[in-house]
Design a protein around this motif. Structure first.
Motif, PDB file in Angstrom:
ATOM      1  N   PRO A  21      -8.329   4.554  29.330  1.00 41.06           N
ATOM      2  CA  PRO A  21      -7.769   3.486  28.494  1.00 41.06           C
ATOM      3  C   PRO A  21      -8.545   2.190  28.661  1.00 41.06           C
ATOM      4  O   PRO A  21      -9.051   1.879  29.752  1.00 41.06           O
ATOM      5  CB  PRO A  21      -6.330   3.345  29.011  1.00 41.06           C
ATOM      6  CG  PRO A  21      -6.354   3.900  30.389  1.00 41.06           C
ATOM      7  CD  PRO A  21      -7.396   4.983  30.388  1.00 41.06           C
ATOM      8  N   GLU A  22      -8.639   1.445  27.585  1.00 36.32           N
ATOM      9  CA  GLU A  22      -9.301   0.141  27.647  1.00 36.32           C
ATOM     10  C   GLU A  22      -8.509  -0.797  28.549  1.00 36.32           C
ATOM     11  O   GLU A  22      -7.288  -0.777  28.585  1.00 36.32           O
ATOM     12  CB  GLU A  22      -9.405  -0.461  26.248  1.00 36.32           C
ATOM     13  CG  GLU A  22     -10.374   0.267  25.330  1.00 36.32           C
ATOM     14  CD  GLU A  22     -10.558  -0.447  24.012  1.00 36.32           C
ATOM     15  OE1 GLU A  22     -10.172  -1.631  23.915  1.00 36.32           O
ATOM     16  OE2 GLU A  22     -11.085   0.174  23.073  1.00 36.32           O
ATOM     17  N   GLY A  23      -9.247  -1.605  29.306  1.00 39.23           N
ATOM     18  CA  GLY A  23      -8.605  -2.607  30.151  1.00 39.23           C
ATOM     19  C   GLY A  23      -8.072  -2.093  31.457  1.00 39.23           C
ATOM     20  O   GLY A  23      -7.343  -2.815  32.159  1.00 39.23           O
ATOM     21  N   LEU A  24      -8.433  -0.855  31.845  1.00 35.74           N
ATOM     22  CA  LEU A  24      -7.867  -0.298  33.072  1.00 35.74           C
ATOM     23  C   LEU A  24      -8.326  -1.059  34.311  1.00 35.74           C
ATOM     24  O   LEU A  24      -7.504  -1.386  35.172  1.00 35.74           O
ATOM     25  CB  LEU A  24      -8.249   1.184  33.198  1.00 35.74           C
ATOM     26  CG  LEU A  24      -7.746   1.889  34.462  1.00 35.74           C
ATOM     27  CD1 LEU A  24      -6.227   1.873  34.535  1.00 35.74           C
ATOM     28  CD2 LEU A  24      -8.266   3.323  34.529  1.00 35.74           C
ATOM     29  N   LEU A  25      -9.614  -1.336  34.430  1.00 37.47           N
ATOM     30  CA  LEU A  25     -10.106  -2.007  35.638  1.00 37.47           C
ATOM     31  C   LEU A  25      -9.476  -3.389  35.828  1.00 37.47           C
ATOM     32  O   LEU A  25      -8.983  -3.691  36.923  1.00 37.47           O
ATOM     33  CB  LEU A  25     -11.628  -2.102  35.613  1.00 37.47           C
ATOM     34  CG  LEU A  25     -12.276  -2.774  36.831  1.00 37.47           C
ATOM     35  CD1 LEU A  25     -11.849  -2.097  38.126  1.00 37.47           C
ATOM     36  CD2 LEU A  25     -13.789  -2.775  36.701  1.00 37.47           C
ATOM     37  N   PRO A  26      -9.454  -4.241  34.805  1.00 36.44           N
ATOM     38  CA  PRO A  26      -8.751  -5.523  35.003  1.00 36.44           C
ATOM     39  C   PRO A  26      -7.280  -5.352  35.366  1.00 36.44           C
ATOM     40  O   PRO A  26      -6.739  -6.120  36.173  1.00 36.44           O
ATOM     41  CB  PRO A  26      -8.912  -6.232  33.653  1.00 36.44           C
ATOM     42  CG  PRO A  26     -10.090  -5.592  33.012  1.00 36.44           C
ATOM     43  CD  PRO A  26     -10.093  -4.166  33.491  1.00 36.44           C
ATOM     44  N   ALA A  27      -6.647  -4.326  34.780  1.00 35.70           N
ATOM     45  CA  ALA A  27      -5.241  -4.079  35.107  1.00 35.70           C
ATOM     46  C   ALA A  27      -5.082  -3.695  36.572  1.00 35.70           C
ATOM     47  O   ALA A  27      -4.145  -4.152  37.250  1.00 35.70           O
ATOM     48  CB  ALA A  27      -4.679  -2.985  34.204  1.00 35.70           C
ATOM     49  N   LEU A  31      -2.981  -5.518  39.446  1.00 41.94           N
ATOM     50  CA  LEU A  31      -2.012  -4.802  40.272  1.00 41.94           C
ATOM     51  C   LEU A  31      -2.274  -5.046  41.752  1.00 41.94           C
ATOM     52  O   LEU A  31      -1.341  -5.293  42.533  1.00 41.94           O
ATOM     53  CB  LEU A  31      -2.063  -3.297  39.973  1.00 41.94           C
ATOM     54  CG  LEU A  31      -1.398  -2.816  38.693  1.00 41.94           C
ATOM     55  CD1 LEU A  31      -1.731  -1.352  38.442  1.00 41.94           C
ATOM     56  CD2 LEU A  31       0.113  -3.005  38.745  1.00 41.94           C
ATOM     57  N   ARG A  32      -3.532  -4.967  42.136  1.00 41.99           N
ATOM     58  CA  ARG A  32      -3.871  -5.176  43.545  1.00 41.99           C
ATOM     59  C   ARG A  32      -3.490  -6.588  43.987  1.00 41.99           C
ATOM     60  O   ARG A  32      -3.030  -6.791  45.117  1.00 41.99           O
ATOM     61  CB  ARG A  32      -5.362  -4.918  43.772  1.00 41.99           C
ATOM     62  CG  ARG A  32      -5.753  -4.963  45.243  1.00 41.99           C
ATOM     63  CD  ARG A  32      -7.103  -4.350  45.498  1.00 41.99           C
ATOM     64  NE  ARG A  32      -8.163  -5.047  44.782  1.00 41.99           N
ATOM     65  CZ  ARG A  32      -9.461  -4.806  44.975  1.00 41.99           C
ATOM     66  NH1 ARG A  32      -9.835  -3.876  45.851  1.00 41.99           N
ATOM     67  NH2 ARG A  32     -10.370  -5.470  44.293  1.00 41.99           N
ATOM     68  N   ALA A  33      -3.669  -7.556  43.092  1.00 44.17           N
ATOM     69  CA  ALA A  33      -3.270  -8.924  43.413  1.00 44.17           C
ATOM     70  C   ALA A  33      -1.767  -9.039  43.626  1.00 44.17           C
ATOM     71  O   ALA A  33      -1.295  -9.928  44.344  1.00 44.17           O
ATOM     72  CB  ALA A  33      -3.721  -9.875  42.304  1.00 44.17           C
ATOM     73  N   VAL A 255       0.224   5.429  29.769  1.00 40.35           N
ATOM     74  CA  VAL A 255       0.234   4.866  31.118  1.00 40.35           C
ATOM     75  C   VAL A 255       0.058   3.355  31.067  1.00 40.35           C
ATOM     76  O   VAL A 255       0.807   2.600  31.700  1.00 40.35           O
ATOM     77  CB  VAL A 255      -0.865   5.515  31.986  1.00 40.35           C
ATOM     78  CG1 VAL A 255      -0.992   4.781  33.327  1.00 40.35           C
ATOM     79  CG2 VAL A 255      -0.554   6.989  32.224  1.00 40.35           C
ATOM     80  N   MET A 256      -0.914   2.887  30.307  1.00 45.40           N
ATOM     81  CA  MET A 256      -1.168   1.454  30.231  1.00 45.40           C
ATOM     82  C   MET A 256       0.015   0.705  29.621  1.00 45.40           C
ATOM     83  O   MET A 256       0.333  -0.411  30.042  1.00 45.40           O
ATOM     84  CB  MET A 256      -2.433   1.195  29.428  1.00 45.40           C
ATOM     85  CG  MET A 256      -3.715   1.541  30.165  1.00 45.40           C
ATOM     86  SD  MET A 256      -3.985   0.525  31.641  1.00 45.40           S
ATOM     87  CE  MET A 256      -4.254  -1.070  30.894  1.00 45.40           C
ATOM     88  N   ARG A 262       5.961  -2.900  32.881  1.00 47.90           N
ATOM     89  CA  ARG A 262       6.582  -3.015  34.203  1.00 47.90           C
ATOM     90  C   ARG A 262       5.958  -4.108  35.072  1.00 47.90           C
ATOM     91  O   ARG A 262       6.647  -4.720  35.882  1.00 47.90           O
ATOM     92  CB  ARG A 262       6.494  -1.669  34.934  1.00 47.90           C
ATOM     93  CG  ARG A 262       7.273  -0.520  34.293  1.00 47.90           C
ATOM     94  CD  ARG A 262       8.780  -0.685  34.474  1.00 47.90           C
ATOM     95  NE  ARG A 262       9.189  -0.730  35.883  1.00 47.90           N
ATOM     96  CZ  ARG A 262       9.615   0.322  36.576  1.00 47.90           C
ATOM     97  NH1 ARG A 262       9.691   1.508  35.992  1.00 47.90           N
ATOM     98  NH2 ARG A 262       9.985   0.185  37.822  1.00 47.90           N
ATOM     99  N   PHE A 263       4.636  -4.332  34.898  1.00 41.49           N
ATOM    100  CA  PHE A 263       3.925  -5.235  35.812  1.00 41.49           C
ATOM    101  C   PHE A 263       3.253  -6.422  35.139  1.00 41.49           C
ATOM    102  O   PHE A 263       2.660  -7.262  35.803  1.00 41.49           O
ATOM    103  CB  PHE A 263       2.880  -4.443  36.611  1.00 41.49           C
ATOM    104  CG  PHE A 263       3.450  -3.317  37.408  1.00 41.49           C
ATOM    105  CD1 PHE A 263       3.999  -3.534  38.668  1.00 41.49           C
ATOM    106  CD2 PHE A 263       3.460  -2.026  36.902  1.00 41.49           C
ATOM    107  CE1 PHE A 263       4.548  -2.496  39.396  1.00 41.49           C
ATOM    108  CE2 PHE A 263       4.003  -0.966  37.627  1.00 41.49           C
ATOM    109  CZ  PHE A 263       4.549  -1.203  38.879  1.00 41.49           C
ATOM    110  N   GLY A 264       3.278  -6.437  33.800  1.00 41.10           N
ATOM    111  CA  GLY A 264       2.650  -7.543  33.090  1.00 41.10           C
ATOM    112  C   GLY A 264       1.160  -7.613  33.223  1.00 41.10           C
ATOM    113  O   GLY A 264       0.555  -8.694  33.151  1.00 41.10           O
ATOM    114  N   VAL A 265       0.510  -6.447  33.385  1.00 38.57           N
ATOM    115  CA  VAL A 265      -0.933  -6.425  33.563  1.00 38.57           C
ATOM    116  C   VAL A 265      -1.669  -6.189  32.243  1.00 38.57           C
ATOM    117  O   VAL A 265      -2.880  -6.184  32.214  1.00 38.57           O
ATOM    118  CB  VAL A 265      -1.346  -5.354  34.593  1.00 38.57           C
ATOM    119  CG1 VAL A 265      -0.762  -5.694  35.952  1.00 38.57           C
ATOM    120  CG2 VAL A 265      -0.915  -3.953  34.157  1.00 38.57           C
TER     121      VAL A 265
END
Length: 265
Positions: A21-27, A31-33, A255-256, A262-265
């Motif tokens: 999915p597009e934008g997975l890495l920034p998401a 999440l890690r933050a 998933v995205m 749920r997380f606003g990512v």
């Protein structure tokens, strides 16, 4: 509060064209933050996951081979192999079936026989980029680091190879339907859920602090190992019946969409 998310790959995170999915890495970075770790949980070999997810390698855990292997930044965290004493019987069981081809899976390589159909050899390269072609897999049955033996069925695995392999091996090994054409034979008790619980213990995270996504029967134990379980809309009916939530399909960025909600990512 969710602290760990595990996600199946094929049919779940990837769409039908095998695209992330597009934008997975920034998401994942966001999440890690927030203090949320992420793991892919797949039947695939680590080499294939690493190839397809190279930008994500420093950021995530890899639950590979349906839970027999956990990797983190190219380091082996855990392995639970098939007992070498059982491997000859596994290979022989596969030989009783026509148009069924085995892959003997070690941490960094998938071995197939040179007698396998050319289409199968090409198909396995998608999942086993470290593929090696050998004359006879029986010569490798002394190996003590075989994560699983995966059997590819040119027809329908659920109705063709699964009943036979279960009858021949199911009293002492785990025989798992992992896709339309795939059945995995593994050490009993080894599955994505057991690996997830091991990772929870390693990170000091409780099951109720975890979320997981899946689409097929090899994701059953994964979903029961977490508090927040999602089956994709395209999932096997059995998995959908047991999941706490249903996510949009893999072709609808399911998933995205859940992660954003749920997380606003």
């Amino acid at each position: 509060m969710i602290k760990l998310i595990a996600c199946d790959m094929d049919g779940t995170l990837l769409d039908s064209q095998k695209r992330l999915p597009e934008g997975l890495l920034p998401a994942l970075e966001r999440l890690r933050a927030q203090g949320v770790a992420f793991a892919v949980a797949s039947g695939r070999q680590y080499a294939a996951l690493r190839r397809d997810l190279l930008p994500l390698v420093p950021h995530i855990y890899f639950i590979c081979e349906n839970g027999a292997l956990i990797m983190r930044e190219d380091e082996q965290v855990f392995i639970d192999p098939v007992p070498a004493s059982e491997l000859p019987a596994v290979i022989e069981a596969g030989r009783t079936l026509s148009q069924v081809y085995p892959v003997l899976c070690r941490p960094h390589c998938g071995y197939i026989e040179d007698s396998a159909a050319p289409d199968f050899q090409a198909e396995t390269l998608r999942y086993y980029p470290g593929q090696q072609v050998v004359p006879d897999l029986a010569a490798l049955t002394g190996s003590r680091d075989v994560c699983k033996v995966a059997f590819y069925d040119e027809g329908d695995a659920q109705t063709h190879e699964l009943p036979v392999l279960t009858r021949l091996l199911g009293d002492r090994l785990s025989v798992i339907l992992s896709g339309e054409h795939w059945v995995d034979v593994m050490k009993p008790g080894v599955h994505k859920g057991a690996a997830m619980r091991g990772l929870q213990g390693l990170l000091g995270i409780r099951p109720e602090e975890c979320m997981a996504f899946g689409d097929y029967l090899n994701d059953c134990e994964l979903l029961t190992s977490v508090g927040e379980s999602y089956a994709m809309e395209n999932a096997h009916p059995t998995l959908k019946a047991m999941a706490r939530h249903i996510a949009p399909s893999n072709d609808e960025d399911g998933v995205m969409r859940v992660l954003r909600e749920r997380f606003g990512v």
